[in-house]
Write a protein that holds these residues in place. Structure first.
Motif, mmCIF file in Angstrom:
data_model
loop_
_atom_site.group_PDB
_atom_site.id
_atom_site.type_symbol
_atom_site.label_atom_id
_atom_site.label_comp_id
_atom_site.label_asym_id
_atom_site.label_seq_id
_atom_site.Cartn_x
_atom_site.Cartn_y
_atom_site.Cartn_z
ATOM 1 N N ILE A 118 0.839 -1.210 0.000
ATOM 2 C CA ILE A 118 0.000 0.000 0.000
ATOM 3 C C ILE A 118 0.871 1.255 0.000
ATOM 4 C CG2 ILE A 118 -1.627 1.360 1.390
ATOM 5 C CD1 ILE A 118 -2.838 -1.372 2.278
ATOM 6 N N VAL A 119 1.852 1.286 0.878
ATOM 7 C CA VAL A 119 2.734 2.466 0.968
ATOM 8 C C VAL A 119 3.511 2.643 -0.326
ATOM 9 C CG1 VAL A 119 4.763 3.411 2.147
ATOM 10 C CG2 VAL A 119 2.896 2.403 3.472
ATOM 11 N N LEU A 120 4.076 1.567 -0.863
ATOM 12 C CA LEU A 120 4.847 1.650 -2.100
ATOM 13 C C LEU A 120 3.959 2.085 -3.265
ATOM 14 C CD1 LEU A 120 7.511 1.294 -3.544
ATOM 15 C CD2 LEU A 120 6.944 -1.118 -3.870
ATOM 16 N N GLY A 121 2.758 1.573 -3.315
ATOM 17 C CA GLY A 121 1.822 1.966 -4.375
ATOM 18 C C GLY A 121 1.520 3.444 -4.340
ATOM 19 N N ARG A 122 1.306 3.985 -3.151
ATOM 20 C CA ARG A 122 1.049 5.428 -3.040
ATOM 21 C C ARG A 122 2.287 6.220 -3.407
ATOM 22 N NH1 ARG A 122 -1.665 8.169 1.476
ATOM 23 N NH2 ARG A 122 -2.151 9.537 -0.222
ATOM 24 N N ALA A 123 3.470 5.745 -3.017
ATOM 25 C CA ALA A 123 4.701 6.462 -3.350
ATOM 26 C C ALA A 123 4.925 6.470 -4.855
ATOM 27 C CB ALA A 123 5.899 5.824 -2.644
ATOM 28 N N GLN A 124 4.667 5.342 -5.505
ATOM 29 C CA GLN A 124 4.851 5.291 -6.948
ATOM 30 C C GLN A 124 3.852 6.178 -7.658
ATOM 31 O OE1 GLN A 124 4.560 1.080 -7.632
ATOM 32 N NE2 GLN A 124 6.775 0.870 -7.732
ATOM 33 N N ALA A 125 2.647 6.240 -7.165
ATOM 34 C CA ALA A 125 1.636 7.077 -7.793
ATOM 35 C C ALA A 125 1.885 8.539 -7.479
ATOM 36 C CB ALA A 125 0.240 6.671 -7.307
ATOM 37 N N GLY A 126 2.650 8.822 -6.404
ATOM 38 C CA GLY A 126 2.973 10.186 -6.055
ATOM 39 C C GLY A 126 1.830 10.918 -5.399
ATOM 40 N N GLY A 127 0.885 10.198 -4.878
ATOM 41 C CA GLY A 127 -0.254 10.842 -4.259
ATOM 42 C C GLY A 127 -1.170 11.415 -5.325
ATOM 43 N N GLY A 128 -2.044 12.307 -4.903
ATOM 44 C CA GLY A 128 -3.042 12.853 -5.799
ATOM 45 C C GLY A 128 -2.559 13.966 -6.699
ATOM 46 N N HIS A 129 -1.369 14.469 -6.456
ATOM 47 C CA HIS A 129 -0.862 15.605 -7.217
ATOM 48 C C HIS A 129 0.457 15.275 -7.905
ATOM 49 C CE1 HIS A 129 -3.644 17.407 -4.294
ATOM 50 N NE2 HIS A 129 -3.920 18.210 -5.283
ATOM 51 N N TYR A 130 0.527 14.112 -8.502
ATOM 52 C CA TYR A 130 1.734 13.699 -9.208
ATOM 53 C C TYR A 130 1.446 13.597 -10.699
ATOM 54 C CZ TYR A 130 5.576 10.921 -10.974
ATOM 55 O OH TYR A 130 6.649 10.490 -11.709
ATOM 56 N N PHE A 131 2.339 14.165 -11.485
ATOM 57 C CA PHE A 131 2.262 14.097 -12.944
ATOM 58 C C PHE A 131 3.658 13.734 -13.423
ATOM 59 C CE2 PHE A 131 -0.939 16.976 -11.462
ATOM 60 C CZ PHE A 131 -2.065 16.603 -12.187
ATOM 61 N N PRO A 132 3.819 12.594 -14.099
ATOM 62 C CA PRO A 132 5.158 12.197 -14.534
ATOM 63 C C PRO A 132 5.834 13.330 -15.306
ATOM 64 C CG PRO A 132 3.575 10.466 -15.000
ATOM 65 C CD PRO A 132 2.792 11.667 -14.559
ATOM 66 N N PRO A 133 7.025 13.722 -14.889
ATOM 67 C CA PRO A 133 7.705 14.825 -15.574
ATOM 68 C C PRO A 133 8.109 14.430 -16.986
ATOM 69 C CG PRO A 133 9.161 13.805 -13.983
ATOM 70 C CD PRO A 133 7.813 13.157 -13.809
ATOM 71 N N VAL A 134 8.458 15.419 -17.757
ATOM 72 C CA VAL A 134 8.872 15.200 -19.141
ATOM 73 C C VAL A 134 10.134 14.346 -19.143
ATOM 74 C CG1 VAL A 134 9.722 16.336 -21.227
ATOM 75 C CG2 VAL A 134 7.820 17.324 -19.947
ATOM 76 N N ALA A 135 10.069 13.226 -19.851
ATOM 77 C CA ALA A 135 11.201 12.307 -19.942
ATOM 78 C C ALA A 135 11.967 12.457 -21.250
ATOM 79 C CB ALA A 135 10.707 10.862 -19.798
ATOM 80 N N GLU A 136 11.377 13.112 -22.220
ATOM 81 C CA GLU A 136 11.987 13.278 -23.544
ATOM 82 C C GLU A 136 12.954 14.471 -23.515
ATOM 83 O OE1 GLU A 136 13.400 13.456 -27.056
ATOM 84 O OE2 GLU A 136 12.023 11.793 -26.668
ATOM 85 N N PRO A 137 14.267 14.238 -23.700
ATOM 86 C CA PRO A 137 15.250 15.326 -23.640
ATOM 87 C C PRO A 137 14.944 16.495 -24.582
ATOM 88 C CG PRO A 137 16.360 13.208 -23.664
ATOM 89 C CD PRO A 137 14.905 12.937 -23.926
ATOM 90 N N LEU A 138 14.475 16.218 -25.780
ATOM 91 C CA LEU A 138 14.175 17.298 -26.729
ATOM 92 C C LEU A 138 13.074 18.210 -26.183
ATOM 93 C CD1 LEU A 138 14.535 18.642 -29.528
ATOM 94 C CD2 LEU A 138 12.731 17.095 -30.339
ATOM 95 N N VAL A 139 12.057 17.635 -25.596
ATOM 96 C CA VAL A 139 10.954 18.428 -25.036
ATOM 97 C C VAL A 139 11.449 19.223 -23.837
ATOM 98 C CG1 VAL A 139 8.651 18.336 -24.000
ATOM 99 C CG2 VAL A 139 9.231 16.806 -25.896
ATOM 100 N N ARG A 140 12.231 18.576 -22.961
ATOM 101 C CA ARG A 140 12.787 19.291 -21.803
ATOM 102 C C ARG A 140 13.639 20.466 -22.262
ATOM 103 N NH1 ARG A 140 14.249 14.295 -19.400
ATOM 104 N NH2 ARG A 140 16.398 14.768 -19.900
ATOM 105 N N GLU A 141 14.445 20.251 -23.319
ATOM 106 C CA GLU A 141 15.336 21.302 -23.821
ATOM 107 C C GLU A 141 14.546 22.443 -24.461
ATOM 108 O OE1 GLU A 141 18.509 21.840 -27.426
ATOM 109 O OE2 GLU A 141 18.484 19.929 -26.365
#
Length: 163
Positions: free
Chosen positions: A20-43
């Motif tokens: 349960i704890v790990l699942g919540r940590a991976q989901a990042g809670g209710g205010h988590y949005f996976p950050p941009v992983a594509e270097p071109l977009v980040r740049e």
């Protein structure tokens, strides 16, 4: 419960709690949005502002934003066609209504299926979450605008928007 079964029961309880704890940590809670992983977009996007997580808008919004980069909120953010296509492919594949559905679904509540909002800060859920912040706060020099997430959310670049 006999003595032999007790360690097994405790182990299962610890395992369930950890899941349960790990699942919540991976989901990042209710205010988590996976950050941009594509270097071109980040740049490209991150050179002027926080490279916003694709899951914060639907694919149709990203398509609309990329179609008018020469008028990007008062700036010319034009890039060559190949770069725009790569950025667009990444953003739409990970948009709230595509690959990022799990994370962006809450943020898109109240947005019509035909709507293509251009500003994350005008989404009903965003407005509701920030309703208690006075207008004067947004005008402070260190904040500057509602789009400056990192001014208040120090882990925004990593996708965490909890205070």
């Amino acid at each position: 419960m006999n003595a032999a079964a007790r360690p097994l029961a405790i182990g299962l309880l610890v395992l369930a709690f950890s899941a349960i704890v790990l699942g919540r940590a991976q989901a990042g809670g209710g205010h988590y949005f996976p950050p941009v992983a594509e270097p071109l977009v980040r740049e490209e996007c991150g050179s002027c502002h926080l490279a916003f997580a694709p899951s914060m808008l639907p694919a149709r919004s990203w398509t609309r934003l990329l179609a008018d980069l020469q008028n990007h909120f008062g700036d010319d953010a034009s890039v060559d066609a190949a770069t725009a296509a790569r950025i667009g492919d990444y953003l739409t594949a990970n948009a709230a209504d595509s690959g990022g559905r799990r994370h962006g679904e809450k943020l898109l509540r109240g947005v019509g299926a035909a709507s293509s909002p251009l500003r994350i800060t005008e989404l009903p859920k965003w407005v509701k979450e920030h309703r208690e912040i006075r207008d004067a706060e947004w005008r402070r020099r260190e904040i500057g605008s509602r789009a400056n997430c990192t001014a208040c959310h120090r882990d925004a670049e990593r996708g965490y928007y909890d205070d």
